[in-house]
Write a protein that holds these residues in place. Sequence first.
Motif, PDB file in Angstrom:
ATOM      1  N   LEU A 119      47.642  23.519  49.644  1.00  0.00           N
ATOM      2  CA  LEU A 119      47.361  25.018  49.317  1.00  0.00           C
ATOM      3  C   LEU A 119      48.681  25.772  49.071  1.00  0.00           C
ATOM      4  O   LEU A 119      48.720  26.576  48.156  1.00  0.00           O
ATOM      5  CB  LEU A 119      46.697  25.588  50.657  1.00  0.00           C
ATOM      6  CG  LEU A 119      45.209  25.178  51.031  1.00  0.00           C
ATOM      7  CD1 LEU A 119      44.789  25.716  52.229  1.00  0.00           C
ATOM      8  CD2 LEU A 119      44.097  25.206  49.906  1.00  0.00           C
ATOM      9  N   HIS A 120      49.636  25.335  49.517  1.00  0.00           N
ATOM     10  CA  HIS A 120      50.979  26.182  49.301  1.00  0.00           C
ATOM     11  C   HIS A 120      51.589  25.467  47.980  1.00  0.00           C
ATOM     12  O   HIS A 120      52.089  26.603  47.177  1.00  0.00           O
ATOM     13  CB  HIS A 120      51.846  25.925  50.356  1.00  0.00           C
ATOM     14  CG  HIS A 120      51.788  26.924  51.524  1.00  0.00           C
ATOM     15  ND1 HIS A 120      52.766  27.361  51.822  1.00  0.00           N
ATOM     16  CD2 HIS A 120      50.743  27.207  52.176  1.00  0.00           C
ATOM     17  CE1 HIS A 120      52.560  28.227  52.939  1.00  0.00           C
ATOM     18  NE2 HIS A 120      51.113  28.315  53.170  1.00  0.00           N
ATOM     19  N   TYR A 150      52.122  26.999  42.136  1.00  0.00           N
ATOM     20  CA  TYR A 150      51.789  26.979  40.720  1.00  0.00           C
ATOM     21  C   TYR A 150      51.317  28.227  40.153  1.00  0.00           C
ATOM     22  O   TYR A 150      51.600  28.878  39.045  1.00  0.00           O
ATOM     23  CB  TYR A 150      50.686  26.049  40.278  1.00  0.00           C
ATOM     24  CG  TYR A 150      51.271  24.507  40.430  1.00  0.00           C
ATOM     25  CD1 TYR A 150      52.458  24.026  40.068  1.00  0.00           C
ATOM     26  CD2 TYR A 150      50.557  23.738  41.436  1.00  0.00           C
ATOM     27  CE1 TYR A 150      53.062  23.102  40.027  1.00  0.00           C
ATOM     28  CE2 TYR A 150      50.948  22.276  41.438  1.00  0.00           C
ATOM     29  CZ  TYR A 150      52.209  21.974  40.710  1.00  0.00           C
ATOM     30  OH  TYR A 150      52.682  20.742  40.964  1.00  0.00           O
ATOM     31  N   LEU A 151      50.413  28.869  41.156  1.00  0.00           N
ATOM     32  CA  LEU A 151      49.684  30.102  40.662  1.00  0.00           C
ATOM     33  C   LEU A 151      50.659  31.264  40.309  1.00  0.00           C
ATOM     34  O   LEU A 151      50.717  32.148  39.520  1.00  0.00           O
ATOM     35  CB  LEU A 151      48.590  30.542  41.644  1.00  0.00           C
ATOM     36  CG  LEU A 151      47.286  29.721  41.712  1.00  0.00           C
ATOM     37  CD1 LEU A 151      46.467  29.803  43.088  1.00  0.00           C
ATOM     38  CD2 LEU A 151      46.497  30.047  40.353  1.00  0.00           C
ATOM     39  N   GLU A 184      42.298  36.357  36.381  1.00  0.00           N
ATOM     40  CA  GLU A 184      41.661  35.469  37.189  1.00  0.00           C
ATOM     41  C   GLU A 184      42.867  34.356  38.153  1.00  0.00           C
ATOM     42  O   GLU A 184      42.138  33.819  39.021  1.00  0.00           O
ATOM     43  CB  GLU A 184      41.257  34.203  36.203  1.00  0.00           C
ATOM     44  CG  GLU A 184      39.851  34.689  35.412  1.00  0.00           C
ATOM     45  CD  GLU A 184      39.617  33.870  34.291  1.00  0.00           C
ATOM     46  OE1 GLU A 184      39.009  32.812  34.304  1.00  0.00           O
ATOM     47  OE2 GLU A 184      40.177  34.201  33.036  1.00  0.00           O
ATOM     48  N   LEU A 185      43.859  34.614  37.625  1.00  0.00           N
ATOM     49  CA  LEU A 185      44.994  33.716  38.367  1.00  0.00           C
ATOM     50  C   LEU A 185      45.159  34.743  39.730  1.00  0.00           C
ATOM     51  O   LEU A 185      45.279  34.066  40.786  1.00  0.00           O
ATOM     52  CB  LEU A 185      46.209  33.841  37.526  1.00  0.00           C
ATOM     53  CG  LEU A 185      46.257  32.940  36.515  1.00  0.00           C
ATOM     54  CD1 LEU A 185      47.593  33.129  35.455  1.00  0.00           C
ATOM     55  CD2 LEU A 185      46.470  31.395  36.930  1.00  0.00           C
ATOM     56  N   ALA A 238      60.862  26.013  31.015  1.00  0.00           N
ATOM     57  CA  ALA A 238      59.677  24.807  31.425  1.00  0.00           C
ATOM     58  C   ALA A 238      59.285  25.455  32.611  1.00  0.00           C
ATOM     59  O   ALA A 238      59.715  26.037  33.487  1.00  0.00           O
ATOM     60  CB  ALA A 238      60.593  23.344  31.666  1.00  0.00           C
ATOM     61  N   PHE A 239      57.750  25.105  32.587  1.00  0.00           N
ATOM     62  CA  PHE A 239      57.010  25.755  33.712  1.00  0.00           C
ATOM     63  C   PHE A 239      56.238  24.568  34.689  1.00  0.00           C
ATOM     64  O   PHE A 239      55.980  23.520  34.255  1.00  0.00           O
ATOM     65  CB  PHE A 239      56.167  26.935  33.281  1.00  0.00           C
ATOM     66  CG  PHE A 239      55.179  26.323  32.033  1.00  0.00           C
ATOM     67  CD1 PHE A 239      55.463  26.470  30.767  1.00  0.00           C
ATOM     68  CD2 PHE A 239      54.059  26.008  32.471  1.00  0.00           C
ATOM     69  CE1 PHE A 239      54.878  25.849  29.804  1.00  0.00           C
ATOM     70  CE2 PHE A 239      53.129  25.523  31.563  1.00  0.00           C
ATOM     71  CZ  PHE A 239      53.554  25.578  30.056  1.00  0.00           C
ATOM     72  N   PHE A 240      55.713  25.098  35.637  1.00  0.00           N
ATOM     73  CA  PHE A 240      54.870  24.183  36.767  1.00  0.00           C
ATOM     74  C   PHE A 240      56.174  23.099  37.047  1.00  0.00           C
ATOM     75  O   PHE A 240      55.538  21.873  37.523  1.00  0.00           O
ATOM     76  CB  PHE A 240      54.046  23.436  36.297  1.00  0.00           C
ATOM     77  CG  PHE A 240      52.848  24.817  35.736  1.00  0.00           C
ATOM     78  CD1 PHE A 240      52.779  25.966  36.496  1.00  0.00           C
ATOM     79  CD2 PHE A 240      51.727  24.618  34.777  1.00  0.00           C
ATOM     80  CE1 PHE A 240      51.893  27.121  36.084  1.00  0.00           C
ATOM     81  CE2 PHE A 240      51.075  25.674  34.596  1.00  0.00           C
ATOM     82  CZ  PHE A 240      50.819  26.844  35.198  1.00  0.00           C
ATOM     83  N   LEU A 241      57.293  23.314  36.958  1.00  0.00           N
ATOM     84  CA  LEU A 241      58.321  22.311  37.690  1.00  0.00           C
ATOM     85  C   LEU A 241      58.657  22.627  39.024  1.00  0.00           C
ATOM     86  O   LEU A 241      58.775  23.849  39.325  1.00  0.00           O
ATOM     87  CB  LEU A 241      59.696  22.250  36.687  1.00  0.00           C
ATOM     88  CG  LEU A 241      60.841  21.607  37.350  1.00  0.00           C
ATOM     89  CD1 LEU A 241      60.744  20.149  37.248  1.00  0.00           C
ATOM     90  CD2 LEU A 241      61.862  21.899  36.639  1.00  0.00           C
ATOM     91  N   THR A 242      58.529  21.529  40.225  1.00  0.00           N
ATOM     92  CA  THR A 242      58.626  21.912  41.603  1.00  0.00           C
ATOM     93  C   THR A 242      59.978  21.366  41.956  1.00  0.00           C
ATOM     94  O   THR A 242      60.643  20.524  41.198  1.00  0.00           O
ATOM     95  CB  THR A 242      57.582  21.361  42.327  1.00  0.00           C
ATOM     96  OG1 THR A 242      57.644  19.791  42.228  1.00  0.00           O
ATOM     97  CG2 THR A 242      56.098  21.823  41.951  1.00  0.00           C
ATOM     98  N   GLN A 243      60.514  22.007  43.126  1.00  0.00           N
ATOM     99  CA  GLN A 243      61.775  21.546  43.511  1.00  0.00           C
ATOM    100  C   GLN A 243      61.626  20.071  43.858  1.00  0.00           C
ATOM    101  O   GLN A 243      62.665  19.416  43.554  1.00  0.00           O
ATOM    102  CB  GLN A 243      62.068  22.469  44.810  1.00  0.00           C
ATOM    103  CG  GLN A 243      63.482  22.347  44.999  1.00  0.00           C
ATOM    104  CD  GLN A 243      64.749  22.708  44.027  1.00  0.00           C
ATOM    105  OE1 GLN A 243      64.241  23.854  43.621  1.00  0.00           O
ATOM    106  NE2 GLN A 243      65.706  22.028  43.644  1.00  0.00           N
TER     107      GLN A 243
END
Length: 280
Positions: free
Chosen positions: A114-115, A120-121, A136-137, A247-252
């Motif tokens: 969930l986190h 991402y949101l 919507e987001l 760049a997006f939706f890149l996580t640590q």
Amino acid sequence: MLNPMRDQTTVRAELRGDCERCFGLCCVALPFAASTDFAVDKAAGTPCRNLRSDHRCGIHAKLRQRGFTGCTVYDCFGAGQQVSQVTFGGRDWRSAPPEHARRMFDVFPVVRQLHELLWYLTEALALPAARPVHAELRTALAKTEQLTGNTPEELAELDVAAHRQDVNVLLLRTSELARADAKGRKKNRRGADLMGARLVGADLRGANLRGAYLIAADLTGADLRGADLIGADLRDADLTDADLTGAFFLTQPQLNAARGSAGTRLPESVTRPGHWTAQL
Ligand code: SF4
């Protein structure tokens, strides 16, 4: 729950693991197998042999040297402190009855998912090009936050895969809008097998790299501006001097698993991993 008065920086900080407020949940709840990432096997629900009684790692400063690279790559997106302090009200698993501890370990991976969706949101809402889907987001963000506040019993019953699927539809639309705005050829490499690929200096601006296997790929000097990197496997990928601005939706955790340099340009949502420049 995330603070409703937060700014982007605060939200990002809240969606990072805070070991000081966690009872070492990732070191107990999750399993791992002996591999290049972990020196030993460990079953889910069993404390790691290196976990101290104060819930701290006994080899924290030497994880890589001792064969626990996987631990340096991991991040719980703030699920550890949420489950420890909110879901279970600050009661730790050592002093609690076994049933309480088991429930804690069952719930932790659910809240972690969930986190991750919250991450991402939040990122999607920071993309100006995604404005047509911002309403919507925001609804999806509120729903996801609400779920994180559920009781342990409700969380254990939650169909988190179904919720992920709903959110993913929105993230896909976000990606299309954001990449349409990016310059370049916007290559579609979704789910592509690019393991070990030589992509030195490649033009990957606005590329769709969702779920791409970039393990050990050589991306030295590559241009990844405005690329969608959700779920891309960057383990041992070489990002030396690559440009990931925007760049997006890149996580640590993805970034932590890659190699890079002081010359790698990063989106502001992530930080430069310490091991990129540290002497091992
Ligand atoms: S090695 Fe340290 S960080 Fe890794 S699981 Fe064990 S206690 Fe946790």
